[in-house]
Write an enzyme that holds these catalytic residues in place. Sequence first.
Site, PDB file in Angstrom:
ATOM      1  N   SER B 132       0.833  -1.202   0.000  1.00 47.11           N
ATOM      2  CA  SER B 132       0.000   0.000   0.000  1.00 47.11           C
ATOM      3  C   SER B 132       0.876   1.263   0.000  1.00 47.11           C
ATOM      4  O   SER B 132       0.465   2.313  -0.478  1.00 47.11           O
ATOM      5  CB  SER B 132      -0.911   0.000   1.223  1.00 47.11           C
ATOM      6  OG  SER B 132      -1.833  -1.073   1.125  1.00 47.11           O
ATOM      7  N   GLU B 374      -5.551  -6.597  -1.060  1.00 39.21           N
ATOM      8  CA  GLU B 374      -6.210  -5.383  -1.584  1.00 39.21           C
ATOM      9  C   GLU B 374      -6.369  -4.326  -0.491  1.00 39.21           C
ATOM     10  O   GLU B 374      -7.381  -3.629  -0.415  1.00 39.21           O
ATOM     11  CB  GLU B 374      -7.579  -5.710  -2.199  1.00 39.21           C
ATOM     12  CG  GLU B 374      -7.501  -6.615  -3.412  1.00 39.21           C
ATOM     13  CD  GLU B 374      -7.507  -5.848  -4.728  1.00 39.21           C
ATOM     14  OE1 GLU B 374      -7.173  -6.471  -5.740  1.00 39.21           O
ATOM     15  OE2 GLU B 374      -7.829  -4.653  -4.758  1.00 39.21           O
TER      16      GLU B 374
END
Lengths: 275, 390
Positions: B132, B374
């Site tokens: 991320s 994700e």
Amino acid sequence: MDEATAGGLRIAVLVKHVPDAQFDRHIGGDDLTTVRAESILSELDEYALEAALQLVEAHGGAAAGHRVTAITMGPAAAVNAVKKSLQIGADDGVHLTDEALNGSDASATSKALAALLQHLGPFDLILTGMASTDGETSLVPAQLAERLTLPQVTFAASLDLAPRDDGWGLTARRDNDTYAETIEASLPALVSVTDQINEPRYPNFKGIMAAKKKQIQVLSLEDIGVQQDEVGLTGSWTRVQAAAPRPPRSQGVVITDEGDAGVRLVDFLAGQKLL
Amino acid sequence: MNFELSEEYQDLVDTVREFADEVVAPVSAKHDAEHSFPYEVVKQMGDMGLFGLPFPEEYGGMGGDYFALCLALEQLARVDQSVAITLEAGVSLGAMPVYRFGTEEQKQQWLPSLAAGQALGGFGLTESEAGSDASGTKTTATLEQGADGPEWVINGTKEFITNSGTDITSLVTVTAVTGTSQRPDGTVKKEISTILVPSDTPGFTAEKAYNKVGWNASDTHPLTLRDVRVPEANLLGTRGRGYANFLQILDEGRIAIAALATGAAQGCVEQSIRYAGERMAFGSTIGAYQSIQFKIARMQVRAHTARLAYYDAASRMLAGKPFKTQASIAKLVAGEAAMDNARDATQIFGGYGFINEFVVSRHYRDSKILEIGEGTTEVQLMLIARELGL
């Protein structure tokens, strides 16, 4: 004669709306047939539809003028069998529906369908499944071919078309226990197909969207010139007198091996007249 | 306000549900046990057009939308999360970047086979120290003169890349540092770009597949890129926009993952209802006991809530409204619903819940990643808090 001269094929596929075998079914109604809890396009009819689509695709598709029409007969919900067929790839659909059809046996059904096909026709090829998954008589295809005086090939495990001197002809294979027959016939003809003929496709999203724009013609007995008393319970040759659910399966026999299991297994099978 | 599905969406749901039950479910335990990729299932999903759902017909797609993809993912994940993630990653990480940011030529070259499910694409973003936080990206791409013109020369390693090493993998889109600039305060800012790497390019290696806790039938590898040379024209989108591009891809992807997690949560409910109706204990089925009823009712609440959350995020996205926060909420809620439901379902199954062949135990192993991939739960909370001005 080549394919272009032989011309576009009009193929009718008969599809039936049946109770889903995955759900509980029960027997009821005036005609003691299975009551539709959750209904689907009969799986055995999917093979007929797939056969029609594969034949069309193998011979130039819609561009060559070929057309597949999905046809059903039954109450209002039966139209779902046609809708599913249109999603899978049929070009248009027909739904014969009439209160008077309720309780029709195979002979009355084939009478109504024969009139319907004559009204809609002519078709080059009429395809059906090998049986319905509810009535399971396998009578309608043969009766229909007789009523329409068409050559019939039942239980086809393969089916090909090729142009011949006088138009299109078909070659089909019928598999029996000990031998396989190869049968030729000229079109128009009626063919019922088995579940060995192909692997039916699932509809894709494009097909689902396209189906919304395809036409479904809804017809009544009056539209096709059939009298009400020719079909339904009054027009049927047979009548179900009684129907009872099959007794639940009894528990199996467990043979524990104490050195003689092989012998006891053979004895058991012989006792059941399976050997 | 209406969350009822249109007729065509509902028909898609019914079709994929039938396919999942008839074709996917019977081979799921086998592929899970053998850690094998379900090529035959993927081929049939391709034939059904599932990989082409959100793409226009001109690129071989089905002309549907992203919500249609989500609905399909939900139905597949009920019975097999590995198969669902293969579709999710194939579409939203493999093909979508090409569709969103590619030139017409790139789209024509790559999309038809990806949309047909005949080929798979991967998205090479994550590195050992970059997920991320993309500023940790160490993979580099430098422009050099090659025999046929300028080429990107790519060096680096990637981790956890889905669909990157199958027999039908055709490309992996990688993020790489293509330059640096100095910020006014003197610190160095990395310029990150995305580049298309055909999987048969010399120097590109999908290393040995991971031995994962779950998603065993999904293809996941570390990647090594050693002097990988691709034409300059393989740059995807604008140079230096790689970071922004993948953020957009990840935002959408969160909705798809939320849909997948919703399916997993629902699958646990379905399995539990069936088992509770069959299993006898102390003279009646265990479903007759309120402790089991309440547990399953609670599971249904989680699955339903997760579904509403992803429907909301998807409808905002399709309407062109901001959806980033809603996607984070959906991803978080659905991921937790899947894990919590898998825990409850395995408890209901008792000893069988601890046996690998059972669907619920597979969901137990598979669902943990839904709180990690994700964007972890913590990253979602960070994004939601940021949106609240904190």
